[in-house]
Design a protein around this motif. Structure first.
Motif, PDB file in Angstrom:
ATOM      1  N   GLU A  44      21.230  23.058 -57.075  1.00 34.78           N
ATOM      2  CA  GLU A  44      21.728  21.850 -57.853  1.00 34.78           C
ATOM      3  C   GLU A  44      20.780  20.665 -57.539  1.00 34.78           C
ATOM      4  O   GLU A  44      20.684  19.852 -58.344  1.00 34.78           O
ATOM      5  CB  GLU A  44      23.477  21.733 -57.886  1.00 34.78           C
ATOM      6  CG  GLU A  44      24.061  22.623 -58.570  1.00 34.78           C
ATOM      7  CD  GLU A  44      24.193  23.889 -58.023  1.00 34.78           C
ATOM      8  OE1 GLU A  44      23.714  24.121 -56.838  1.00 34.78           O
ATOM      9  OE2 GLU A  44      24.666  24.890 -58.695  1.00 34.78           O
TER      10      GLU A  44
ATOM     11  N   ARG B 120      30.365  20.567 -54.616  1.00 40.71           N
ATOM     12  CA  ARG B 120      31.501  20.923 -54.986  1.00 40.71           C
ATOM     13  C   ARG B 120      31.581  22.317 -55.405  1.00 40.71           C
ATOM     14  O   ARG B 120      32.393  22.928 -55.421  1.00 40.71           O
ATOM     15  CB  ARG B 120      31.866  19.904 -56.355  1.00 40.71           C
ATOM     16  CG  ARG B 120      32.426  18.551 -56.260  1.00 40.71           C
ATOM     17  CD  ARG B 120      33.690  18.424 -57.169  1.00 40.71           C
ATOM     18  NE  ARG B 120      33.609  17.107 -57.513  1.00 40.71           N
ATOM     19  CZ  ARG B 120      33.178  16.694 -58.346  1.00 40.71           C
ATOM     20  NH1 ARG B 120      32.344  17.384 -59.301  1.00 40.71           N
ATOM     21  NH2 ARG B 120      33.184  15.359 -58.684  1.00 40.71           N
ATOM     22  N   GLY B 121      30.297  22.978 -55.448  1.00 40.43           N
ATOM     23  CA  GLY B 121      30.503  24.049 -56.061  1.00 40.43           C
ATOM     24  C   GLY B 121      30.214  25.185 -54.900  1.00 40.43           C
ATOM     25  O   GLY B 121      30.266  26.495 -55.047  1.00 40.43           O
TER      26      GLY B 121
END
Lengths: 251, 242
Positions: free
Chosen positions: A177, A145-146
């Protein structure tokens, strides 16, 4: 002395310090060996386990379940994270149940896995997988998502295939992540592997602990505890080494 | 030649649809250097992104005659892959489109030499300066030899000195390759100095206000910047923008 050498010696020195303090306490306080054996006795117990061949049997069983469970859990977690990131409807539908499962202590599922998957290695591996899967999935999802929107623009401009986009852009970008999840998962995996062996079966370091406890072989119990701790450290270090290799591009 | 016919863009915002771009008609000749200037929010970047295929137009169409294939695109920020070296970033479009290794190596080395970064080939983006990073981004956009090069305020984040130098480098690249270049900028000087055609846009909703044809001789250089016609053009552009 170089800083690398100093760092390499720090941990053994600290461990040696703890062992000396422990030995001193046992000698001075006169605590009975079935409560707290001296470090020398524990060392002998480890040597005995090693020479009788038991050490390798139990360690390899635990290590095997741990490694297989960790690998499988990581792969499934990444796949699940990717699926959630790609299909927003899936995330909307499953977000609630996943959070519920994530907050529930998955250790509580251990007896259930024994009933479902038997007393052998399978139930233990399933427990490890279930503990690794969630943090890795969350890490993957957050990482994907990032990913910088402009990198996705670049993928479109260069007409990358979906696989190229994932492999060459999204996966490397999500790696920091992902490793956060993997670290959590690796620690949990050791807990799960040992716990599974406490529950059932006649193999593994966890079984060795319950056996030693039941028969008052305290030095052997301590030996199993020490070996488990070393195993945990080794697994964590392995993740650390992988992370440093793969994320060396970061400052 | 690229013909933009009645292209508009309406975004759906929280308070209903927002018209970002009124229908635009514009013809960009092959091998020409076109600049688009306008105030912030005039839809100039949106128009460029539609031409690049990064956004879909709400209405209208783009007829691409002769500029087929992946367009080169340079963002305002370099948008490099931080885990790849300068060299790997430049050759990334080649590696992902199956160009043979030897051919990719040759092309990459040429481009690195052209942007003056041969000795930084193995450097990671974070160790390069802003100007160097943008050079790498330009080399990456040129690596697959696109007929069309689209640039979205590529030098906006750089200091003036670096910007002037990169302007001259860009002009040299254009002179050597005669690619069709469309540059979005908010610098009147940059637009006047580099372009054959300057398109001035007005804001909210974006629309084309005026199109200037620049008749300053080429090659251009420091002397161009002293030319009264250059200053007249800049004054005209500033008036149009006001």
């Amino acid at each position: 002395m170089t800083s690398g050498l100093r760092r390499a010696l720090e941990l053994p020195a600290a461990l040696l310090g703890v062992a000396l303090a422990w030995d001193l306490y046992v000698r001075l306080s006169g605590v009975p060996p079935y409560l707290l054996p001296a470090p020398g006795d524990v060392g002998r117990a480890i040597v005995d386990l090693a020479t009788s061949g038991q050490l390798w049997t139990h360690l390899s069983f635990t290590l095997g379940n741990l490694a297989a469970g960790l690998a499988l859990g990581a792969v499934l977690g990444m796949a699940a994270g990717l699926a959630l990131a790609r299909v927003p409807a899936l995330e909307r539908a499953l977000g609630g149940p996943i959070l519920f499962l994530q907050t529930a202590p998955k250790i509580a599922l251990a007896p259930l896995f024994v009933i479902w998957f038997g007393l052998g290695a399978t139930s233990k591996m399933v427990l490890v997988v279930s503990l690794v899967l969630f943090p890795v999935m969350i890490g993957m999802l957050v990482g994907l998502r990032g990913v910088d929107r402009r990198l996705i623009d670049l993928a479109r401009l260069l007409q990358l295939s979906p696989w190229q986009r994932f492999r060459r852009i999204e996966l490397p970008a999500a790696l920091p992540e992902l490793f956060v999840g993997l670290r959590v998962g690796a620690v949990q995996a050791v807990v799960g592997a040992i716990l599974g062996e406490w529950m059932s079966g006649r193999q593994g370091l966890g079984y060795l602990m319950t056996f030693a406890t039941a028969t008052y072989k305290t030095p052997m119990l301590f030996a199993a505890v020490v070996l488990t701790a070393l195993l945990g450290i080794a697994v964590y270090q392995a993740v650390d080494v992988a992370e440093r290799r793969l994320l060396s591009w970061r400052a | 030649m690229i013909r933009i016919e009645g292209v508009s863009k309406t975004f759906s915002g929280p308070g209903g649809p927002v018209e970002a771009l009124r229908p635009v008609d514009l013809t960009i000749l092959s091998g020409s250097f076109t600049s688009i200037i306008g105030p912030s929010g005039c839809g100039k970047s949106t128009l460029l992104r539609i031409v690049a295929g990064l956004e879909t137009a709400s209405t209208g169409r783009i007829a691409n005659e002769g500029e087929q294939g992946r367009p080169g695109f340079v963002f305002q920020e370099p948008v490099l892959l931080p885990w790849l070296t300068a060299r790997e970033n430049v050759r990334f479009p080649l590696d992902t489109s199956g160009v043979p290794r030897a051919e990719g190596d040759r092309r990459t080395d040429e481009l690195l030499a052209m942007i003056g970064l041969s000795s930084f080939a193995q450097a990671l983006p974070r160790t390069l300066s802003g100007g160097m990073r943008q050079r790498v981004a330009i080399a990456r956009a040129l690596s697959y030899d696109p007929a069309l090069l689209l640039m979205d305020e590529p030098f906006g984040a750089l200091d003036l000195l670096t910007r002037d130098r990169l302007n001259d480098e860009l002009m040299a690249i254009w002179t050597a390759t005669r690619k069709t270049i469309v540059l979005v900028t908010h610098s009147v000087e940059e637009a006047a100095y580099l372009s054959d055609t300057v398109v001035v846009m007005s804001a909210r909703p974006g629309a084309i206000k005026r199109i200037h044809t620049v008749d300053l001789e080429r090659p251009r250089g420091e002397r161009t910047k002293l030319d009264p016609r250059f200053h007249q053009l800049m004054a005209d552009l500033r008036r149009d923008l006001a």
